[in-house]
Scaffold this motif. Structure first.
Motif, PDB file in Angstrom:
ATOM      1  N   VAL A  27       0.584  -1.502   0.326  1.00  0.00           N
ATOM      2  CA  VAL A  27      -0.341  -0.105  -0.401  1.00  0.00           C
ATOM      3  C   VAL A  27       1.122   1.284  -0.219  1.00  0.00           C
ATOM      4  CG1 VAL A  27      -1.700   1.678   1.366  1.00  0.00           C
ATOM      5  CG2 VAL A  27      -1.826  -1.443   0.678  1.00  0.00           C
ATOM      6  N   ALA A  28       2.058   1.254   0.818  1.00  0.00           N
ATOM      7  CA  ALA A  28       2.760   2.635   0.781  1.00  0.00           C
ATOM      8  C   ALA A  28       3.615   2.450  -0.745  1.00  0.00           C
ATOM      9  CB  ALA A  28       3.854   2.406   2.079  1.00  0.00           C
ATOM     10  N   ALA A  29       3.973   1.777  -1.186  1.00  0.00           N
ATOM     11  CA  ALA A  29       5.028   1.705  -2.645  1.00  0.00           C
ATOM     12  C   ALA A  29       3.442   1.788  -3.717  1.00  0.00           C
ATOM     13  CB  ALA A  29       5.274   0.822  -2.280  1.00  0.00           C
ATOM     14  N   ASP A  30       2.114   1.985  -3.012  1.00  0.00           N
ATOM     15  CA  ASP A  30       1.497   2.323  -3.613  1.00  0.00           C
ATOM     16  C   ASP A  30       1.390   1.369  -5.273  1.00  0.00           C
ATOM     17  OD1 ASP A  30      -0.847   3.821  -5.002  1.00  0.00           O
ATOM     18  OD2 ASP A  30       0.035   4.446  -6.520  1.00  0.00           O
ATOM     19  N   LEU A  31       0.849   0.240  -4.643  1.00  0.00           N
ATOM     20  CA  LEU A  31       1.676  -0.991  -5.725  1.00  0.00           C
ATOM     21  C   LEU A  31       0.156  -1.723  -6.161  1.00  0.00           C
ATOM     22  CD1 LEU A  31       5.034  -2.626  -5.098  1.00  0.00           C
ATOM     23  CD2 LEU A  31       4.277  -1.126  -6.742  1.00  0.00           C
ATOM     24  N   LEU A  32      -0.971  -1.509  -5.397  1.00  0.00           N
ATOM     25  CA  LEU A  32      -2.304  -2.714  -5.494  1.00  0.00           C
ATOM     26  C   LEU A  32      -2.974  -1.852  -6.444  1.00  0.00           C
ATOM     27  CD1 LEU A  32      -2.817  -3.844  -2.233  1.00  0.00           C
ATOM     28  CD2 LEU A  32      -1.599  -4.991  -4.033  1.00  0.00           C
ATOM     29  N   ILE A  33      -4.041  -1.841  -7.284  1.00  0.00           N
ATOM     30  CA  ILE A  33      -4.556  -1.890  -8.094  1.00  0.00           C
ATOM     31  C   ILE A  33      -5.849  -2.577  -8.496  1.00  0.00           C
ATOM     32  CG2 ILE A  33      -2.997  -0.350  -9.340  1.00  0.00           C
ATOM     33  CD1 ILE A  33      -3.264  -2.632 -11.854  1.00  0.00           C
ATOM     34  N   LEU A  39     -16.466 -11.111 -11.014  1.00  0.00           N
ATOM     35  CA  LEU A  39     -15.560 -11.035  -9.862  1.00  0.00           C
ATOM     36  C   LEU A  39     -15.214  -9.889  -9.737  1.00  0.00           C
ATOM     37  CD1 LEU A  39     -16.052 -13.027  -7.231  1.00  0.00           C
ATOM     38  CD2 LEU A  39     -13.657 -13.594  -7.465  1.00  0.00           C
ATOM     39  N   GLU A  40     -15.276  -9.329  -8.662  1.00  0.00           N
ATOM     40  CA  GLU A  40     -14.406  -7.743  -8.184  1.00  0.00           C
ATOM     41  C   GLU A  40     -14.768  -7.494  -7.112  1.00  0.00           C
ATOM     42  OE1 GLU A  40     -18.731  -5.510  -8.423  1.00  0.00           O
ATOM     43  OE2 GLU A  40     -17.495  -5.664 -10.322  1.00  0.00           O
ATOM     44  N   GLY A  41     -14.285  -6.331  -7.012  1.00  0.00           N
ATOM     45  CA  GLY A  41     -13.716  -5.831  -4.898  1.00  0.00           C
ATOM     46  C   GLY A  41     -12.610  -6.143  -4.735  1.00  0.00           C
ATOM     47  N   PHE A  42     -12.166  -6.424  -5.131  1.00  0.00           N
ATOM     48  CA  PHE A  42     -10.571  -7.107  -5.319  1.00  0.00           C
ATOM     49  C   PHE A  42      -9.075  -6.342  -5.330  1.00  0.00           C
ATOM     50  CE2 PHE A  42     -11.470  -9.673  -8.741  1.00  0.00           C
ATOM     51  CZ  PHE A  42     -10.057  -9.779  -9.303  1.00  0.00           C
ATOM     52  N   PHE A  43      -7.815  -6.464  -5.176  1.00  0.00           N
ATOM     53  CA  PHE A  43      -6.802  -5.719  -5.673  1.00  0.00           C
ATOM     54  C   PHE A  43      -5.480  -6.385  -6.342  1.00  0.00           C
ATOM     55  CE2 PHE A  43      -9.178  -2.792  -3.127  1.00  0.00           C
ATOM     56  CZ  PHE A  43      -9.213  -1.677  -3.593  1.00  0.00           C
ATOM     57  N   VAL A  44      -4.975  -6.218  -7.076  1.00  0.00           N
ATOM     58  CA  VAL A  44      -3.843  -7.201  -7.420  1.00  0.00           C
ATOM     59  C   VAL A  44      -2.184  -6.129  -7.484  1.00  0.00           C
ATOM     60  CG1 VAL A  44      -4.783  -8.983  -8.419  1.00  0.00           C
ATOM     61  CG2 VAL A  44      -4.187  -6.278 -10.238  1.00  0.00           C
ATOM     62  N   VAL A  45      -1.221  -6.941  -7.796  1.00  0.00           N
ATOM     63  CA  VAL A  45      -0.053  -5.898  -7.643  1.00  0.00           C
ATOM     64  C   VAL A  45       0.520  -5.466  -8.969  1.00  0.00           C
ATOM     65  CG1 VAL A  45       2.074  -6.189  -7.759  1.00  0.00           C
ATOM     66  CG2 VAL A  45       0.876  -6.876  -6.001  1.00  0.00           C
ATOM     67  N   ASP A  46       0.452  -4.339  -9.364  1.00  0.00           N
ATOM     68  CA  ASP A  46       1.085  -3.333 -10.607  1.00  0.00           C
ATOM     69  C   ASP A  46       2.498  -3.785 -11.470  1.00  0.00           C
ATOM     70  OD1 ASP A  46       1.866  -1.752 -12.337  1.00  0.00           O
ATOM     71  OD2 ASP A  46       0.007  -0.108 -12.105  1.00  0.00           O
ATOM     72  N   GLU A  47       2.124  -4.810 -11.704  1.00  0.00           N
ATOM     73  CA  GLU A  47       3.789  -5.793 -12.307  1.00  0.00           C
ATOM     74  C   GLU A  47       4.437  -4.530 -12.985  1.00  0.00           C
ATOM     75  OE1 GLU A  47       5.438  -9.428 -14.403  1.00  0.00           O
ATOM     76  OE2 GLU A  47       2.938  -9.253 -14.696  1.00  0.00           O
ATOM     77  N   GLU A  48       4.211  -3.471 -13.518  1.00  0.00           N
ATOM     78  CA  GLU A  48       5.311  -2.788 -14.262  1.00  0.00           C
ATOM     79  C   GLU A  48       5.191  -2.193 -12.841  1.00  0.00           C
ATOM     80  OE1 GLU A  48       4.350   1.415 -17.499  1.00  0.00           O
ATOM     81  OE2 GLU A  48       2.564  -0.008 -17.068  1.00  0.00           O
ATOM     82  N   LYS A  49       4.318  -1.065 -12.069  1.00  0.00           N
ATOM     83  CA  LYS A  49       4.948  -0.487 -11.025  1.00  0.00           C
ATOM     84  C   LYS A  49       6.029  -0.972 -10.127  1.00  0.00           C
ATOM     85  CE  LYS A  49       1.320   2.977 -10.091  1.00  0.00           C
ATOM     86  NZ  LYS A  49      -0.078   4.148  -9.250  1.00  0.00           N
ATOM     87  N   PHE A  50       5.862  -2.058 -10.407  1.00  0.00           N
ATOM     88  CA  PHE A  50       6.818  -2.927  -8.840  1.00  0.00           C
ATOM     89  C   PHE A  50       8.059  -3.533  -9.857  1.00  0.00           C
ATOM     90  CE2 PHE A  50       8.363  -7.832  -8.235  1.00  0.00           C
ATOM     91  CZ  PHE A  50       8.522  -7.342  -7.369  1.00  0.00           C
ATOM     92  N   SER A  51       7.867  -3.466 -11.382  1.00  0.00           N
ATOM     93  CA  SER A  51       9.545  -3.903 -12.371  1.00  0.00           C
ATOM     94  C   SER A  51      10.258  -2.398 -11.566  1.00  0.00           C
ATOM     95  CB  SER A  51       9.051  -4.298 -13.227  1.00  0.00           C
ATOM     96  OG  SER A  51       8.720  -2.586 -14.170  1.00  0.00           O
ATOM     97  N   ARG A  52       9.462  -1.188 -11.612  1.00  0.00           N
ATOM     98  CA  ARG A  52      10.675  -0.045 -11.603  1.00  0.00           C
ATOM     99  C   ARG A  52      10.789   0.235  -9.839  1.00  0.00           C
ATOM    100  NH1 ARG A  52       5.692   2.786 -14.858  1.00  0.00           N
ATOM    101  NH2 ARG A  52       5.197   4.006 -12.505  1.00  0.00           N
ATOM    102  N   LEU A  53      10.559  -0.526  -9.139  1.00  0.00           N
ATOM    103  CA  LEU A  53      10.466   0.357  -7.552  1.00  0.00           C
ATOM    104  C   LEU A  53      12.157   0.339  -7.533  1.00  0.00           C
ATOM    105  CD1 LEU A  53       9.054  -2.538  -5.765  1.00  0.00           C
ATOM    106  CD2 LEU A  53       8.355  -0.465  -5.838  1.00  0.00           C
ATOM    107  N   PRO A  54      12.595   1.045  -6.653  1.00  0.00           N
ATOM    108  CA  PRO A  54      14.154   1.274  -6.407  1.00  0.00           C
ATOM    109  C   PRO A  54      15.284   0.186  -6.280  1.00  0.00           C
ATOM    110  CG  PRO A  54      12.927   3.331  -5.642  1.00  0.00           C
ATOM    111  CD  PRO A  54      11.558   1.969  -6.258  1.00  0.00           C
ATOM    112  N   ILE A  55      16.805   0.199  -6.953  1.00  0.00           N
ATOM    113  CA  ILE A  55      17.553  -1.240  -5.978  1.00  0.00           C
ATOM    114  C   ILE A  55      17.195  -1.045  -4.970  1.00  0.00           C
ATOM    115  CG2 ILE A  55      20.001  -1.635  -6.220  1.00  0.00           C
ATOM    116  CD1 ILE A  55      18.248  -1.922  -8.871  1.00  0.00           C
ATOM    117  N   GLU A  56      16.920   0.026  -4.368  1.00  0.00           N
ATOM    118  CA  GLU A  56      16.938   0.246  -2.632  1.00  0.00           C
ATOM    119  C   GLU A  56      16.051  -0.346  -2.304  1.00  0.00           C
ATOM    120  OE1 GLU A  56      17.422   2.973  -4.449  1.00  0.00           O
ATOM    121  OE2 GLU A  56      19.489   3.058  -4.121  1.00  0.00           O
TER     122      GLU A  56
END
Length: 245
Positions: A174-180, A196-213
């Motif tokens: 949530v803090a990394a704003d990865l859930l859509i 089926l709705e009302g659920f969230f998944v990890v945004d793979e594109e945003k996840f791939s752009r996370l900083p190395i740290e």
């Protein structure tokens, strides 16, 4: 076309535990646990909560999504509300498919005792596991609690320990704003289309752009494998469709 929603972890627990009460040697002296009752009690569970330590096993068979206010992980068991496709007409779980710990621990649960600042072992007195006095494993004998109670306490302790890691992981997503928010549109063999709705998944594109740290920190905390297992689990929607009619 019908539209249904993934239930929250709280709703899943409420559906199961109808009459939770602290385990009491005086009150429950004669109770026996019949493990042969199967999983008919979970027939209406469309999704159930899982903890971090289950991701590897659950991801083989079930879609893993995030839901509820805390965006906690859930294993999806059905496509329509009130439907569990993993439970057969005889109450048996589909052979070879993973059974979430939330269901394996039933009818036992740990509930927080705020007054004494500890967790109390409770049972669902209404569970079908306790309806027979002719067969099953006793909870108590002349010496006190049986090994069955010790076994369940250990199992519940492991689940509770995994829950802390799970909460931290979900909070990090949530803090990394990865859930859509997403919905799954499924066409059944009958031709019926179900959403089926009302659920969230990890945004793979945003996840791939996370900083190395951040990636290094997540790797150290074991959160990277959890994310990979979640992403892999998307393939399991077809498993549910194959079971649906």
């Amino acid at each position: 076309m019908t539209t249904d929603k993934v239930e929250t972890a709280e709703a899943a627990a409420v559906q199961l535990f109808q009459q939770a009460a602290p385990l009491d040697p005086a009150r429950h002296q004669d109770l026996k646990l019949d493990r042969s009752v199967g999983f008919a009690f979970a027939r209406n569970q469309t999704a159930v909560p899982i903890v971090a330590t289950e991701f590897a096993m659950a991801a083989r068979d079930l879609p893993i999504v995030f839901a509820g206010e805390g965006r906690l992980p859930m294993a999806v068991l059905g496509i329509r509300s009130g439907e569990n496709l993993l439970v057969g007409d005889d109450g048996a779980w589909v052979a070879g498919r993973y059974v979430p710990a939330h269901l394996r621990r039933y009818p036992f649960i740990l509930q927080e005792d705020e007054a004494q600042q500890r967790f109390a072992l409770c049972i669902d007195e209404a569970a079908p596991h306790f309806q027979s006095q002719d067969k099953g494993e006793p909870l108590f004998n002349d010496a006190g609690a049986t090994p069955l109670v010790t076994e369940m306490l250990q199992f519940l302790g492991e689940i509770q320990g995994g829950f802390a890691q799970t909460q931290a992981y979900a909070a990090a997503l949530v803090a990394a704003d990865l859930l859509i928010e997403r919905s799954a549109v499924v066409e059944l063999k009958s031709g019926e289309r179900v959403t089926l709705e009302g659920f969230f998944v990890v945004d793979e594109e945003k996840f791939s752009r996370l900083p190395i740290e951040t990636l290094a920190e997540w790797a150290q905390k074991g959160w990277l494998p959890l994310t990979y297992f979640h992403l892999q689990s998307r393939l399991n929607w077809t498993h549910l469709v194959d079971l649906a009619v």
